[in-house]
Enzyme design. Structure first.
Site, PDB file in Angstrom:
ATOM      1  N   ASN A 113       4.513 -11.032  -9.950  1.00 47.86           N
ATOM      2  CA  ASN A 113       4.648 -10.003 -10.982  1.00 47.86           C
ATOM      3  C   ASN A 113       6.086  -9.650 -11.332  1.00 47.86           C
ATOM      4  O   ASN A 113       6.322  -8.727 -12.104  1.00 47.86           O
ATOM      5  CB  ASN A 113       3.888  -8.748 -10.551  1.00 47.86           C
ATOM      6  CG  ASN A 113       2.426  -9.038 -10.303  1.00 47.86           C
ATOM      7  OD1 ASN A 113       1.795  -9.734 -11.096  1.00 47.86           O
ATOM      8  ND2 ASN A 113       1.890  -8.538  -9.207  1.00 47.86           N
ATOM      9  N   THR A 114       7.055 -10.362 -10.749  1.00 49.04           N
ATOM     10  CA  THR A 114       8.457 -10.248 -11.148  1.00 49.04           C
ATOM     11  C   THR A 114       8.879 -11.601 -11.693  1.00 49.04           C
ATOM     12  O   THR A 114       8.770 -12.613 -10.997  1.00 49.04           O
ATOM     13  CB  THR A 114       9.345  -9.845  -9.953  1.00 49.04           C
ATOM     14  OG1 THR A 114       8.968  -8.531  -9.516  1.00 49.04           O
ATOM     15  CG2 THR A 114      10.818  -9.844 -10.341  1.00 49.04           C
ATOM     16  N   SER A 164       5.902 -12.549  -4.908  1.00 50.40           N
ATOM     17  CA  SER A 164       5.119 -11.758  -5.856  1.00 50.40           C
ATOM     18  C   SER A 164       5.068 -12.486  -7.193  1.00 50.40           C
ATOM     19  O   SER A 164       6.094 -12.960  -7.683  1.00 50.40           O
ATOM     20  CB  SER A 164       5.748 -10.378  -6.051  1.00 50.40           C
ATOM     21  OG  SER A 164       5.125  -9.713  -7.143  1.00 50.40           O
ATOM     22  N   GLY A 168       4.426  -4.965 -10.340  1.00 42.89           N
ATOM     23  CA  GLY A 168       5.808  -5.241 -10.716  1.00 42.89           C
ATOM     24  C   GLY A 168       6.837  -4.515  -9.865  1.00 42.89           C
ATOM     25  O   GLY A 168       7.856  -4.040 -10.394  1.00 42.89           O
ATOM     26  N   ASN A 224      -3.628  -7.241  -9.339  1.00 41.35           N
ATOM     27  CA  ASN A 224      -2.548  -6.295  -9.604  1.00 41.35           C
ATOM     28  C   ASN A 224      -1.388  -6.995 -10.287  1.00 41.35           C
ATOM     29  O   ASN A 224      -1.103  -8.150 -10.031  1.00 41.35           O
ATOM     30  CB  ASN A 224      -2.095  -5.601  -8.309  1.00 41.35           C
ATOM     31  CG  ASN A 224      -0.929  -6.299  -7.650  1.00 41.35           C
ATOM     32  OD1 ASN A 224       0.237  -6.090  -8.025  1.00 41.35           O
ATOM     33  ND2 ASN A 224      -1.222  -7.134  -6.660  1.00 41.35           N
ATOM     34  N   LEU A 283       0.827  -1.194   0.000  1.00 39.72           N
ATOM     35  CA  LEU A 283       0.000   0.000   0.000  1.00 39.72           C
ATOM     36  C   LEU A 283       0.869   1.254   0.000  1.00 39.72           C
ATOM     37  O   LEU A 283       0.604   2.211  -0.714  1.00 39.72           O
ATOM     38  CB  LEU A 283      -0.948  -0.008   1.197  1.00 39.72           C
ATOM     39  CG  LEU A 283      -2.103   1.002   1.107  1.00 39.72           C
ATOM     40  CD1 LEU A 283      -3.365   0.443   1.727  1.00 39.72           C
ATOM     41  CD2 LEU A 283      -1.745   2.316   1.796  1.00 39.72           C
ATOM     42  N   ASN A 336       0.809 -14.014   0.081  1.00 35.08           N
ATOM     43  CA  ASN A 336       0.769 -13.020  -0.982  1.00 35.08           C
ATOM     44  C   ASN A 336      -0.483 -13.276  -1.836  1.00 35.08           C
ATOM     45  O   ASN A 336      -1.382 -14.010  -1.429  1.00 35.08           O
ATOM     46  CB  ASN A 336       2.060 -13.122  -1.808  1.00 35.08           C
ATOM     47  CG  ASN A 336       2.505 -11.781  -2.368  1.00 35.08           C
ATOM     48  OD1 ASN A 336       1.689 -11.014  -2.874  1.00 35.08           O
ATOM     49  ND2 ASN A 336       3.790 -11.510  -2.302  1.00 35.08           N
TER      50      ASN A 336
END
Length: 341
Positions: A177-178, A175, A114, A111, A64, A246
């Protein structure tokens, strides 16, 4: 409470624009000393975990406030602890926009940010300039351009820099997103990474005269064998805590929704049960060896109680705040206080 009036206006905006507008509004409200418009009274209920005393068990999850630019305003909402980041050694823009989507009918969020952030040096400047003296976690990751085989270098750079400013440090290996990041959850890869971080933690504790706990954040998509391997590695490496979980790559909970095909991690209500089940299994495997911080789909006080009953010592909020607003913090704290009676 102001948020129920503001939410329809915020939901008219693009999700990322609304996120930024909300943080700016929080800062303005805090500067005017009007925090009472957004926050409620929080019962004090200290919790001992990772060698720290948390004033209440409800924390803010990482993501956030990625750059630690809003710590004081967020702390005024009554959180027992604040976690900022994920931060990387070098600034990076993250993935192309749009990259944040509300799945409002399911109270979910997708989301693919990244690890967008301004870099560890700017985050630390923000931390130095804030007034918050409570428990501050800093969540660290690797830059997208760093090859996965060199990931440990990025984590060590961040660990070195944030150590003196953290109450605890979270190693984000989950994550989605990486590229290839979740490979670090494999037993061999995780052992190599955590061994290096634990060695550096010992050196930094000697240098600073203060032991700062290390936590690891894991994904909700691990199978039973992987959960057992992670628990085994965390215990063997003497990690101080684990954050579960996560976001999920699964779309099972929102199958058929127009946004189900969007890439990225799904959070909010759709991940609640998946996260809780993992916490329950992980707690059994850990058998009290280290505390679990439960996060994923907490939108009501009963959800926070569910996470604690599954085996978590503390909880964290993020997506629930988007749908429920700051009142959720007090609701969860009160529900946990009532459950202890």
């Amino acid at each position: 409470m102001l948020y129920p009036l503001l939410r329809p206006l915020l939901f008219c905006l693009d999700a990322e624009a609304a996120h930024e507008a909300t943080l700016k509004l929080l800062d303005q409200v805090h500067a005017l000393k009007l925090d009472g418009l957004l926050s409620c009274s929080i019962p004090r209920q200290p919790v001992e975990a990772m060698g720290l005393t948390f004033p209440n068990p409800v924390g803010l999850a990482a993501g956030l406030d990625k750059n630690g630019a809003h710590i004081d305003a967020l702390a005024a909402l009554g959180f027992g602890f604040i976690e900022i980041g994920t931060v990387t050694p070098r600034p990076q823009a993250g993935n192309p926009k749009p990259r944040l989507f509300r799945v409002a009918s399911h109270q979910g969020i997708i989301n693919r940010m990244g690890f967008n952030n301004h870099g560890v040096d700017e985050l630390l400047e923000n931390v130095r300039n804030c007034r918050f003296k409570g428990i501050l976690g800093i969540n660290i990751g690797k830059n997208a351009t760093t090859p996965i085989e060199n990931a440990v270098d990025d984590y060590l750079i961040c660990l070195d820099k944030v150590y003196a400013y953290s109450s605890y440090i979270t190693v984000n290996i989950s994550s989605p997103n990486t590229k290839n990041l979740r490979q670090l959850q494999g037993e061999d890869e995780l052992t190599a990474l955590l061994s290096a971080l634990k060695q550096r933690q010992t050196e930094l504790a000697d240098k600073h005269g203060r032991y700062v706990p290390l936590a690891v954040k894991i994904a909700p998509d691990l199978d039973d064998e992987q959960i057992a391997a992670v628990a085994r590695t965390l215990t063997t490496q003497k990690i101080d805590g684990v954050i579960a979980t996560n976001t999920t790559l699964s779309r099972e909970e929102i199958a058929g929704h127009p946004l189900a095909g969007e890439a990225g991690g799904l959070s909010g209500r759709p991940v609640r049960e998946r996260s809780t089940q993992l916490i329950r299994k992980l707690a059994k495997e850990l058998d009290g060896a280290l505390p679990i911080i439960g996060v994923g789909g907490i939108l009501h006080g009963t959800d926070a109680v569910e996470k604690i009953e599954a085996g978590a010592a503390l909880v964290q909020l993020y997506s629930g705040l988007i749908y429920r607003g700051p009142a959720l913090v007090a609701e969860c704290a009160q529900a946990l206080a009532n459950a202890k009676r």
